[in-house]
Design a protein around this motif. Structure first.
Motif, mmCIF file in Angstrom:
data_model
loop_
_atom_site.group_PDB
_atom_site.id
_atom_site.type_symbol
_atom_site.label_atom_id
_atom_site.label_comp_id
_atom_site.label_asym_id
_atom_site.label_seq_id
_atom_site.Cartn_x
_atom_site.Cartn_y
_atom_site.Cartn_z
ATOM 1 N N MET A 1 86.699 52.016 55.020
ATOM 2 C CA MET A 1 85.708 50.983 55.250
ATOM 3 C C MET A 1 86.093 49.747 54.423
ATOM 4 S SD MET A 1 81.680 51.509 54.772
ATOM 5 C CE MET A 1 80.574 50.517 55.676
ATOM 6 N N PRO A 2 86.146 48.562 55.026
ATOM 7 C CA PRO A 2 86.550 47.366 54.284
ATOM 8 C C PRO A 2 85.488 46.959 53.272
ATOM 9 C CG PRO A 2 85.948 46.796 56.535
ATOM 10 C CD PRO A 2 85.912 48.292 56.439
ATOM 11 N N LYS A 3 85.964 46.396 52.165
ATOM 12 C CA LYS A 3 85.043 45.931 51.132
ATOM 13 C C LYS A 3 84.284 44.703 51.625
ATOM 14 C CE LYS A 3 86.243 45.832 46.697
ATOM 15 N NZ LYS A 3 87.067 45.576 45.513
ATOM 16 N N PRO A 4 82.979 44.642 51.362
ATOM 17 C CA PRO A 4 82.233 43.454 51.770
ATOM 18 C C PRO A 4 82.642 42.255 50.913
ATOM 19 C CG PRO A 4 80.818 44.948 50.563
ATOM 20 C CD PRO A 4 82.137 45.644 50.749
ATOM 21 N N LYS A 5 82.587 41.082 51.538
ATOM 22 C CA LYS A 5 82.912 39.868 50.802
ATOM 23 C C LYS A 5 81.787 39.572 49.812
ATOM 24 C CE LYS A 5 84.477 36.365 53.081
ATOM 25 N NZ LYS A 5 84.667 35.293 54.063
ATOM 26 N N PRO A 6 82.127 39.011 48.654
ATOM 27 C CA PRO A 6 81.060 38.649 47.713
ATOM 28 C C PRO A 6 80.203 37.530 48.312
ATOM 29 C CG PRO A 6 83.187 37.834 46.956
ATOM 30 C CD PRO A 6 83.448 38.676 48.168
ATOM 31 N N PRO A 7 78.959 37.449 47.912
ATOM 32 C CA PRO A 7 78.079 36.422 48.473
ATOM 33 C C PRO A 7 78.583 35.022 48.127
ATOM 34 C CG PRO A 7 76.999 37.559 46.666
ATOM 35 C CD PRO A 7 78.295 38.259 46.914
ATOM 36 N N TYR A 8 78.300 34.099 49.015
ATOM 37 C CA TYR A 8 78.685 32.719 48.771
ATOM 38 C C TYR A 8 77.823 32.138 47.661
ATOM 39 C CZ TYR A 8 81.186 33.024 53.203
ATOM 40 O OH TYR A 8 82.048 33.383 54.205
ATOM 41 N N PRO A 9 78.373 31.268 46.828
ATOM 42 C CA PRO A 9 77.581 30.654 45.749
ATOM 43 C C PRO A 9 76.439 29.806 46.324
ATOM 44 C CG PRO A 9 79.932 30.169 45.496
ATOM 45 C CD PRO A 9 79.760 30.841 46.812
ATOM 46 N N PRO A 10 75.329 29.752 45.624
ATOM 47 C CA PRO A 10 74.175 28.970 46.115
ATOM 48 C C PRO A 10 74.518 27.496 46.362
ATOM 49 C CG PRO A 10 73.530 30.319 44.245
ATOM 50 C CD PRO A 10 75.008 30.456 44.385
ATOM 51 N N GLU A 11 75.394 26.922 45.532
ATOM 52 C CA GLU A 11 75.765 25.515 45.709
ATOM 53 C C GLU A 11 76.491 25.320 47.040
ATOM 54 O OE1 GLU A 11 77.008 27.360 43.011
ATOM 55 O OE2 GLU A 11 75.335 26.849 41.698
ATOM 56 N N PHE A 12 77.360 26.279 47.386
ATOM 57 C CA PHE A 12 78.099 26.221 48.638
ATOM 58 C C PHE A 12 77.138 26.303 49.814
ATOM 59 C CE2 PHE A 12 80.357 28.477 52.086
ATOM 60 C CZ PHE A 12 81.399 27.585 52.311
ATOM 61 N N ARG A 13 76.213 27.221 49.741
ATOM 62 C CA ARG A 13 75.218 27.380 50.814
ATOM 63 C C ARG A 13 74.397 26.107 50.975
ATOM 64 N NH1 ARG A 13 72.422 33.241 50.975
ATOM 65 N NH2 ARG A 13 74.276 34.494 50.703
ATOM 66 N N ALA A 14 73.949 25.558 49.836
ATOM 67 C CA ALA A 14 73.116 24.354 49.880
ATOM 68 C C ALA A 14 73.872 23.193 50.529
ATOM 69 C CB ALA A 14 72.666 23.978 48.478
ATOM 70 N N ARG A 15 75.157 23.060 50.215
ATOM 71 C CA ARG A 15 75.961 21.982 50.796
ATOM 72 C C ARG A 15 76.113 22.178 52.304
ATOM 73 N NH1 ARG A 15 76.953 16.991 51.199
ATOM 74 N NH2 ARG A 15 79.105 16.448 51.602
ATOM 75 N N ILE A 16 76.354 23.398 52.738
ATOM 76 C CA ILE A 16 76.482 23.679 54.173
ATOM 77 C C ILE A 16 75.173 23.369 54.889
ATOM 78 C CG2 ILE A 16 76.879 25.490 55.900
ATOM 79 C CD1 ILE A 16 79.414 24.753 54.426
ATOM 80 N N VAL A 17 74.056 23.772 54.309
ATOM 81 C CA VAL A 17 72.739 23.513 54.914
ATOM 82 C C VAL A 17 72.495 22.014 55.002
ATOM 83 C CG1 VAL A 17 70.247 23.727 54.533
ATOM 84 C CG2 VAL A 17 71.729 25.721 54.266
ATOM 85 N N GLU A 18 72.840 21.312 53.944
ATOM 86 C CA GLU A 18 72.663 19.859 53.923
ATOM 87 C C GLU A 18 73.478 19.202 55.042
ATOM 88 O OE1 GLU A 18 74.262 16.494 50.918
ATOM 89 O OE2 GLU A 18 73.100 18.105 49.976
ATOM 90 N N LEU A 19 74.717 19.623 55.202
ATOM 91 C CA LEU A 19 75.574 19.070 56.261
ATOM 92 C C LEU A 19 75.048 19.441 57.648
ATOM 93 C CD1 LEU A 19 79.081 19.768 54.682
ATOM 94 C CD2 LEU A 19 77.992 17.524 55.002
ATOM 95 N N ALA A 20 74.552 20.672 57.795
ATOM 96 C CA ALA A 20 74.024 21.107 59.085
ATOM 97 C C ALA A 20 72.784 20.305 59.461
ATOM 98 C CB ALA A 20 73.706 22.596 59.047
ATOM 99 N N LYS A 21 71.925 20.054 58.493
ATOM 100 C CA LYS A 21 70.712 19.278 58.775
ATOM 101 C C LYS A 21 71.043 17.820 59.078
ATOM 102 C CE LYS A 21 67.356 22.113 56.362
ATOM 103 N NZ LYS A 21 66.351 22.178 55.283
ATOM 104 N N ALA A 22 72.193 17.363 58.581
ATOM 105 C CA ALA A 22 72.630 15.995 58.863
ATOM 106 C C ALA A 22 73.262 15.886 60.245
ATOM 107 C CB ALA A 22 73.613 15.534 57.790
ATOM 108 N N GLY A 23 73.472 17.023 60.915
ATOM 109 C CA GLY A 23 73.971 16.985 62.276
ATOM 110 C C GLY A 23 75.375 17.521 62.468
ATOM 111 N N ARG A 24 76.033 17.974 61.446
ATOM 112 C CA ARG A 24 77.405 18.476 61.564
ATOM 113 C C ARG A 24 77.411 19.986 61.773
ATOM 114 N NH1 ARG A 24 81.343 17.303 57.080
ATOM 115 N NH2 ARG A 24 82.545 18.617 58.454
ATOM 116 N N THR A 25 76.848 20.454 62.860
ATOM 117 C CA THR A 25 76.752 21.901 63.064
ATOM 118 C C THR A 25 77.974 22.505 63.733
ATOM 119 O OG1 THR A 25 75.559 21.497 65.110
ATOM 120 C CG2 THR A 25 74.233 21.931 63.153
ATOM 121 N N SER A 26 78.604 21.796 64.629
ATOM 122 C CA SER A 26 79.678 22.410 65.422
ATOM 123 C C SER A 26 80.938 22.695 64.614
ATOM 124 C CB SER A 26 80.014 21.526 66.616
ATOM 125 O OG SER A 26 80.462 20.263 66.154
ATOM 126 N N SER A 27 81.332 21.819 63.720
ATOM 127 C CA SER A 27 82.599 22.005 63.012
ATOM 128 C C SER A 27 82.454 22.702 61.661
ATOM 129 C CB SER A 27 83.271 20.649 62.812
ATOM 130 O OG SER A 27 82.454 19.820 62.001
#
Length: 103
Positions: A1-27
């Motif tokens: 069974m493959p090892k699960p990836k460690p969780p993404y850091p909260p700062e990384f998640r927050a930046r992705i959410v911020e970009l997604a809310k700004a309209g950059r969802t596809s890339s």
């Protein structure tokens, strides 16, 4: 069974959410090597935490629920141990005669 990836850091998640809310969802998924589903889940959770969405649990509520479930598990284990100990002590008392005082 493959090892699960460690969780993404909260700062990384927050930046992705911020970009997604700004309209950059596809890339986003391709650029940051996360799945589209992950990005959608992070945006949804962010909306729940901010109160702009009402169809789920906030992060704080999820943490409290997890804590309470752990506590219930411990309490059930303790209850089961006490129940078995009480039964054992009750059985121990059956075989020995009780002393009477002549007072």
């Amino acid at each position: 069974m493959p090892k699960p990836k460690p969780p993404y850091p909260p700062e990384f998640r927050a930046r992705i959410v911020e970009l997604a809310k700004a309209g950059r969802t596809s890339s986003l998924a391709e650029e940051f090597h996360v799945t589209d589903t992950t990005v959608r889940n992070w945006v949804r959770q962010s909306e729940l935490d901010e109160g702009t969405r009402q169809d789920g649990l906030t992060s704080d509520e999820k943490q409290e629920l997890a804590r309470l479930r752990r506590e219930v598990k411990v309490l059930r284990e303790e209850r089961d141990i006490l129940s078995k100990a009480a039964a054992w002590f009750a059985q121990e008392g059956v075989g020995t005669p009780k002393k009477r005082s002549d007072s």
